[in-house]
Enzyme design. Structure first.
Site, PDB file in Angstrom:
ATOM      1  N   SER A  45       0.698  -1.196  -0.070  1.00  0.00           N
ATOM      2  CA  SER A  45      -0.040   0.177   0.166  1.00  0.00           C
ATOM      3  C   SER A  45       0.868   1.249  -0.261  1.00  0.00           C
ATOM      4  CB  SER A  45      -0.881  -0.025   1.195  1.00  0.00           C
ATOM      5  OG  SER A  45      -1.173   1.272   1.484  1.00  0.00           O
ATOM      6  N   GLU A  70       0.543   3.581   1.794  1.00  0.00           N
ATOM      7  CA  GLU A  70       0.564   3.945   3.062  1.00  0.00           C
ATOM      8  C   GLU A  70       1.672   3.185   3.919  1.00  0.00           C
ATOM      9  OE1 GLU A  70      -0.119   6.727   3.998  1.00  0.00           O
ATOM     10  OE2 GLU A  70      -2.244   7.329   3.406  1.00  0.00           O
TER      11      GLU A  70
HETATM   12 ZN    ZN Z   1      -5.608   6.401   3.250  1.00  0.00          ZN
END
Ligand code: ZN
Length: 162
Positions: A22, A24
């Site tokens: 991801s 993130e």
């Molecule tokens: Zn997010």
């Protein structure tokens, strides 16, 4: 399991797994590095948590079930995927919490395992929903400190954050 991306915690490098990590991943990694007893991090774009991240600077415990993880601080907006958002999230969690709201974005919660991180994220979304309804009705009434402090201190102990 072979699809799950594995990231080296020390370097942040993607070392295994077919699927790309991801965007993130840096925020997840920094939380793992700062909350060493936590083995899971859940990040969501839950709508009520996102709404409350815009309305308040700190989400108080409104629903009793969320008391152990309250109050929840709001990390100021930073670009998703950046090192800045990772640092803002860790700072907003502080030493005695494992969850924070991300302004105009969502929430991020850690736990000793996936099930715990997920349930903390759900409690905070539920609390955000109730806070939102009472806020727009003109009477958001947080629990007094005496109403959440005992449960919060218990959670701090249970999570090994003391
Ligand atoms: Zn997010």
């Amino acid at each position: 399991p072979d699809m799950v991306p594995v990231i080296d915690l020390a370097t942040g490098e993607w070392t295994e797994g077919k699927c790309k990590p991801s965007t993130e991943a840096p925020m997840h990694r920094l939380i793992f590095l700062n909350k060493v007893k936590m083995e899971a991090v859940v990040h969501t774009h839950s709508p009520f948590a996102t709404a409350m991240s815009i309305l308040v600077e700190e989400l108080p415990a409104v629903a009793a079930a969320s008391a152990p993880y309250s109050p929840v601080k709001v990390a100021p907006f930073e670009i998703p995927g950046s090192q800045e958002i990772a640092e803002a999230a860790v700072k907003a969690m502080g030493d005695h919490n494992v969850v924070c709201l991300l302004e105009n974005h969502g929430l991020i919660a850690a736990g000793r395992n996936v099930s715990q991180a997920m349930s903390i994220a759900e409690y905070v979304e539920e609390n955000s929903q109730i806070a939102y309804y009472t806020y727009v009705a003109g009477k958001m009434k947080p629990l007094p400190e005496s109403g959440y402090k005992i449960m919060h201190d218990r959670a701090v102990k249970k999570l090994g954050l003391e």
